[in-house]
Design a protein around this motif. Structure first.
Motif, mmCIF file in Angstrom:
data_model
loop_
_atom_site.group_PDB
_atom_site.id
_atom_site.type_symbol
_atom_site.label_atom_id
_atom_site.label_comp_id
_atom_site.label_asym_id
_atom_site.label_seq_id
_atom_site.Cartn_x
_atom_site.Cartn_y
_atom_site.Cartn_z
ATOM 1 N N THR A 77 0.773 -1.277 -0.054
ATOM 2 C CA THR A 77 0.215 0.186 -0.168
ATOM 3 C C THR A 77 0.821 1.169 0.000
ATOM 4 O O THR A 77 2.263 1.135 0.180
ATOM 5 N N ARG A 78 0.228 2.298 -0.066
ATOM 6 C CA ARG A 78 1.127 3.599 -0.136
ATOM 7 C C ARG A 78 0.165 4.692 0.557
ATOM 8 O O ARG A 78 -0.963 4.525 0.284
ATOM 9 N N THR B 37 -4.577 6.436 2.130
ATOM 10 C CA THR B 37 -3.696 5.275 2.196
ATOM 11 C C THR B 37 -4.379 3.976 1.784
ATOM 12 O O THR B 37 -5.897 3.946 1.617
ATOM 13 N N ALA C 286 -1.626 1.599 -4.531
ATOM 14 C CA ALA C 286 -1.183 2.783 -4.979
ATOM 15 C C ALA C 286 -1.732 3.100 -6.366
ATOM 16 O O ALA C 286 -1.730 4.373 -6.376
#
Length: 525
Positions: A299-300, A360, A363
């Protein structure tokens, strides 16, 4: 002792930093829920140290005040221009009423006690706990057709009046907003807060703590043998739009998300899904399993500055409904901030241009949402010093311009010019983060150091004349200060409640904000 005093007199910069350091330490001393704060502490220590007689350059006041007022403008720019709409009209009007009432009360005290311009300016700054008043007043005093000695006396009186009225200006408003105002309106704070929560869409306490951007959960399921062979991830997601497959585990192999990946019976799928669909996943895909590796997909996180006009002015719930499509899946809203202050993650929270949205999730989802909402703000610790120095130059020159309305000269003044330039640059930076960067820590340093140092210099310049002024006007300033502190919020309280119809909890926060005393909000909380 003679050596130390001689060093201070010969090197006034030492006295400035000594007043700042000792003033900050004094300001941290807590007496119950009250503390002076760094600015008031620095001014008081400046008054004390200034009794030895120092020749501190007057220009230092202007320099330090310029740093402070520019930082205030830069930080407020995105919110200032974003708040100019009908939705905030009542709060803007409330602030105007409080400021107008405060000015009328200050002028009434000036007429009643025959204060000079210095005492009057210091009275307003201290009783309203707004040190910036002294900065603009100093600029105005510098323009008066008086000799240097008379100007020094006015500045000295201003420092004395501020020091005398500041303590009640802080404590008085805390007591008024936290205790007196609710009783005057007959408000039960807890019941009123719960009523407002219901209006904002909160039904349970836990919802007020954290509300996800979408009602998404993470699950691992084993693909059963009843599934049609030859299905890809895209096929399965098209059949069941409320889920998103993020990872596939096949034996010892790990496949991260690829819409064209062909799935096979026995694959373990790491899934994002809408909470409402959790009960159907077993029949759609297969049995749920405990498989941490399948749920460990990357995740990013990103901070997005809201610049999209179509999204600004909407609630979180409305924006969530507007951002439809598969790319929304697998992304959570983790925080919203405005001018460095966190906003509640509630369905009815209204977002404005310049708000910082923290996301969050997957991506691709984060990137897609960032493109729809505005611009991503990359973490940076660098300050664009050239832009800000030029901003101070342009603001100062702008403040020197003047015109006349009839016989009355009208000008922004240097403080007003710098404030306006800071507002514009801050607003532009919120939309173009690559230009005019000023990280929050640097903003705080500009603002805190600038105002604290300004207070210290004002105190040092007051010098021995301060004692005489205290003896002459001390009692009158105490009485006048109490009236200036209490009359404006009292008038504004009834105006906000019965004319504007504001909810009590919003009204109490607005009183604290309009009179620049955040500790009053803590009392309410």
């Amino acid at each position: 002792m003679d050596l130390a005093l001689g060093a201070l007199r010969a090197n006034p910069e030492i006295a400035v930093f000594l007043a700042i350091a000792s003033g900050i330490l004094l300001g941290r001393v807590q007496i119950g829920s009250f503390h002076l704060g760094s600015v008031a502490g620095a001014l008081l220590m400046g008054l004390l140290i200034g009794q030895i007689g120092l020749q501190v350059p007057h220009e230092l006041k202007a320099v330090f005040f310029a740093l402070f007022i520019y930082a205030v403008g830069f930080k407020s720019g995105p919110e200032f221009f974003g708040s100019l709409n009908r939705g905030t009209l009542k709060l803007v009007l409330l602030s105007v009423i409080l400021c107008g009432t405060a000015l009328a009360t200050i002028l009434a005290m000036n007429a009643l006690y025959d204060f000079d311009a210095g005492f009057t300016a210091g009275l307003g700054a201290g009783a309203l706990t707004d040190t910036a008043i002294m900065g603009t007043a100093s600029s105005a005093i510098a323009q008066l057709p008086l000799d240097a000695a008379a100007k020094n006396e006015l500045n000295s009186h201003m420092a004395v009046a501020y020091a005398i009225t500041y303590v009640f200006g802080t404590v008085g408003l805390i007591v008024f907003v936290g205790s007196i105002a609710p009783r005057l309106l007959g408000v039960d704070l807890k019941a009123s807060a719960q009523e407002l929560e219901r209006q904002l869409g909160i039904e349970r306490h836990e919802e007020a703590i954290s509300i996800p951007y979408t009602r998404i959960v993470v699950r691992a399921h084993r693909l059963n043998h009843a599934q049609k062979l030859g299905d890809t991830i895209a096929d399965l997601e098209a059949r069941y739009p409320s889920l998103s497959i993020e990872r596939v585990i096949r034996g010892e192999q790990i496949f991260d998300r690829s819409p064209a990946l062909l799935m096979e019976p026995g694959d373990i799928l790491g899934i994002y899904a809408l909470r409402d669909s959790v009960g159907h996943l077993a029949s759609w895909i297969g049995p749920e399993v405990d498989h941490p590796l399948s749920l460990s997909f990357p995740t990013r996180s990103a901070d997005i500055v809201l610049t999209n006009r179509l999204m600004a002015g909407r609630t979180i719930h409305q924006i969530k409904m507007a951002l439809v499509g598969a790319e929304r899946m697998g992304c959570f809203l983790t925080g919203i901030s405005r001018q460095g202050l966190s906003l509640p993650l509630l369905p009815e929270t209204v977002l404005r241009r310049g708000d910082l949205i923290s996301l969050t999730g997957r991506a691709a989802s984060v990137d897609a949402l960032a493109a729809q909402l505005g611009r991503e703000r990359k973490p940076s610790h660098r300050t664009d010093i050239a832009i800000h120095a030029l901003g101070l130059v342009v603001g100062s020159l702008l403040g020197l311009l003047s015109t006349h309305i009839g016989m009355i000269p009208v000008e922004l003044g240097i403080g007003g010019g710098i404030l306006l330039t800071g507002l514009v640059i801050g607003w532009y930076n919120s939309r173009h983060p690559e230009i005019g960067a000023l990280p929050p820590a640097a903003q705080w340093a500009f603002s805190e150091f600038g105002l604290t140092a300004f207070g210290a210099v004002v105190g040092l310049l007051a010098g021995p004349a301060a004692l005489t002024a205290i003896v002459e006007q001390g009692l009158a300033l105490v009485i006048a200060g109490a009236l200036v502190t209490l009359i404006p919020p009292l008038v504004t309280l009834y105006f906000g409640r019965y004319v504007l119809g504001l909810h009590p909890m919003i009204l109490f926060g607005a009183l604290a904000g309009a009179q620049t005393e955040a500790a009053s909000v803590n009392k309410i909380i």
